[in-house]
Design a protein around this motif. Structure first.
Motif, PDB file in Angstrom:
ATOM      1  N   GLU A 117      26.387  22.170  35.307  1.00  0.00           N
ATOM      2  CA  GLU A 117      25.165  22.558  34.609  1.00  0.00           C
ATOM      3  C   GLU A 117      24.324  23.555  35.391  1.00  0.00           C
ATOM      4  O   GLU A 117      23.361  24.096  34.863  1.00  0.00           O
ATOM      5  CB  GLU A 117      24.306  21.317  34.334  1.00  0.00           C
ATOM      6  N   TRP A 125      30.168  26.657  32.358  1.00  0.00           N
ATOM      7  CA  TRP A 125      31.269  25.775  31.955  1.00  0.00           C
ATOM      8  C   TRP A 125      30.782  24.852  30.843  1.00  0.00           C
ATOM      9  O   TRP A 125      29.807  24.128  30.995  1.00  0.00           O
ATOM     10  CB  TRP A 125      31.776  24.957  33.144  1.00  0.00           C
ATOM     11  N   VAL A 126      31.459  24.914  29.701  1.00  0.00           N
ATOM     12  CA  VAL A 126      31.094  24.100  28.537  1.00  0.00           C
ATOM     13  C   VAL A 126      32.345  23.382  28.050  1.00  0.00           C
ATOM     14  O   VAL A 126      33.482  23.736  28.399  1.00  0.00           O
ATOM     15  CB  VAL A 126      30.514  24.971  27.399  1.00  0.00           C
ATOM     16  N   TRP A 127      32.118  22.358  27.239  1.00  0.00           N
ATOM     17  CA  TRP A 127      33.242  21.666  26.627  1.00  0.00           C
ATOM     18  C   TRP A 127      33.870  22.593  25.588  1.00  0.00           C
ATOM     19  O   TRP A 127      33.175  23.261  24.825  1.00  0.00           O
ATOM     20  CB  TRP A 127      32.781  20.372  25.979  1.00  0.00           C
ATOM     21  N   GLU A 128      35.181  22.656  25.564  1.00  0.00           N
ATOM     22  CA  GLU A 128      35.894  23.574  24.679  1.00  0.00           C
ATOM     23  C   GLU A 128      35.496  23.340  23.224  1.00  0.00           C
ATOM     24  O   GLU A 128      35.406  22.206  22.746  1.00  0.00           O
ATOM     25  CB  GLU A 128      37.406  23.394  24.842  1.00  0.00           C
ATOM     26  N   THR A 130      32.644  24.032  21.965  1.00  0.00           N
ATOM     27  CA  THR A 130      31.210  23.792  21.815  1.00  0.00           C
ATOM     28  C   THR A 130      30.450  24.696  22.773  1.00  0.00           C
ATOM     29  O   THR A 130      31.037  25.435  23.569  1.00  0.00           O
ATOM     30  CB  THR A 130      30.853  22.325  22.138  1.00  0.00           C
ATOM     31  N   THR A 132      28.110  23.047  24.540  1.00  0.00           N
ATOM     32  CA  THR A 132      27.526  21.962  25.316  1.00  0.00           C
ATOM     33  C   THR A 132      27.960  22.061  26.773  1.00  0.00           C
ATOM     34  O   THR A 132      29.164  22.087  27.058  1.00  0.00           O
ATOM     35  CB  THR A 132      27.962  20.597  24.767  1.00  0.00           C
ATOM     36  N   CYS A 134      29.100  21.295  30.460  1.00  0.00           N
ATOM     37  CA  CYS A 134      29.871  20.215  31.078  1.00  0.00           C
ATOM     38  C   CYS A 134      29.014  19.604  32.177  1.00  0.00           C
ATOM     39  O   CYS A 134      28.868  20.177  33.263  1.00  0.00           O
ATOM     40  CB  CYS A 134      31.172  20.762  31.659  1.00  0.00           C
ATOM     41  N   ASP A 135      28.407  18.458  31.889  1.00  0.00           N
ATOM     42  CA  ASP A 135      27.456  17.845  32.813  1.00  0.00           C
ATOM     43  C   ASP A 135      28.154  16.966  33.842  1.00  0.00           C
ATOM     44  O   ASP A 135      27.824  15.801  34.024  1.00  0.00           O
ATOM     45  CB  ASP A 135      26.418  17.041  32.030  1.00  0.00           C
ATOM     46  N   GLN A 136      29.159  17.532  34.506  1.00  0.00           N
ATOM     47  CA  GLN A 136      29.903  16.816  35.534  1.00  0.00           C
ATOM     48  C   GLN A 136      30.046  17.697  36.771  1.00  0.00           C
ATOM     49  O   GLN A 136      29.843  18.917  36.719  1.00  0.00           O
ATOM     50  CB  GLN A 136      31.293  16.413  35.028  1.00  0.00           C
TER      51      GLN A 136
END
Length: 265
Positions: A117, A125-128, A130, A132, A134-136
């Motif tokens: 983030e 980096w986002v979830w594929e 979306t 959104t 990637c909060d990791q």
């Protein structure tokens, strides 16, 4: 160089063994033989200098005993091998070709921790499928590894080696048939062990340790090394310099000098 004299090789004493671990051989000679003109091999002599394979098989041991029950005639049992580290004459300093020096070590991966983030002015980096983030915690792997190159030396240059510690290669660095580009190899230091050769001369077995760091500056870009660090804002490895002097963090020197050159015993 073989010792000339009245030596005679015994045909029955010749033995050549080839295994998955290399080649070994044994030859036997007797001295004071009438009209004999054979020469006695010495430490480091090749089994056959005209053969591309057998010239790597060199004398590693000469055992002296008596021939039969005659204490006036000596028998010499000469052992050969081409296992790593025996291609150099152990009585003399190592040759100057880095490709022929014994090497050991390994390569692995190093993981860089990236906050999914917090990688710059926008989400990298986002979830594929979306937008959104990637909060990791993400991990980016780069190639690292350490290897050791061994030389036999007649002298220790501790002061020079100390100055080289922590520096990186300023030009292509070649060893064991591999070539590393500028800036990828760091000299970590040296370990050494004193011994006496077959002539009683003082020698040192020195292991020089190096570490490789290799990563692409960005996807599709060329590989870079020690003076490049990951910049989350650009999602790439970028060169870092001093704000005033513009010097790099790690000094570049000619590391090849550590492995090249021939010493006088």
């Amino acid at each position: 160089m073989a010792i000339e004299g009245t030596y005679k090789e015994l045909a029955a004493g010749y033995d050549l063994t080839k295994t998955v671990n290399g080649i070994t051989a044994t030859r036997q000679f007797i001295d004071s033989y009438p009209n004999a003109t054979d020469s006695l091999p010495e430490m480091g002599d090749m089994l056959d200098a005209t053969d591309d394979v057998l010239k790597t098989v060199v004398v590693t041991q000469v055992r002296e005993t008596y021939y039969g029950n005659d204490c006036t005639q000596k028998l010499y049992v000469v052992s050969y091998s081409n296992t790593p580290g025996t291609s150099d004459n152990p009585d003399q300093p190592s040759n100057s070709d880095p490709d022929e020096l014994p090497i050991s070590g390994g390569l692995s991966g190093e993981a860089l921790n990236i906050d999914g983030e917090k990688t710059g002015v926008k989400e990298k980096w986002v979830w594929e499928g979306t937008e959104t983030p990637c909060d990791q915690q993400l991990f980016k792997t780069i190639t690292t590894g350490t290897f050791r190159v061994t030389r036999r030396l007649a002298n220790l240059e501790l002061d020079t080696w100390a100055e080289y510690c922590g520096t990186i290669n300023n030009a292509s660095f070649k060893v064991a048939g591999c070539t590393f580009a500028q800036g990828l190899v760091m000299f970590n230091g040296a370990e050494y062990e004193e011994y006496r050769n077959s002539n009683g001369a003082r020698r040192f077995k020195v292991s020089f340790t190096f570490t490789v760091k290799k990563m692409r500056a960005a996807i599709g870009d060329a590989f870079v090394g020690w003076n490049y660090f990951f910049d989350p804002a650009t999602d790439a490895f970028r060169e870092v310099v001093h704000v005033d002097t513009l010097d790099n963090l790690y000094q570049e020197v000619n590391l090849g000098l550590l492995l090249a050159g021939t010493e006088e015993p």
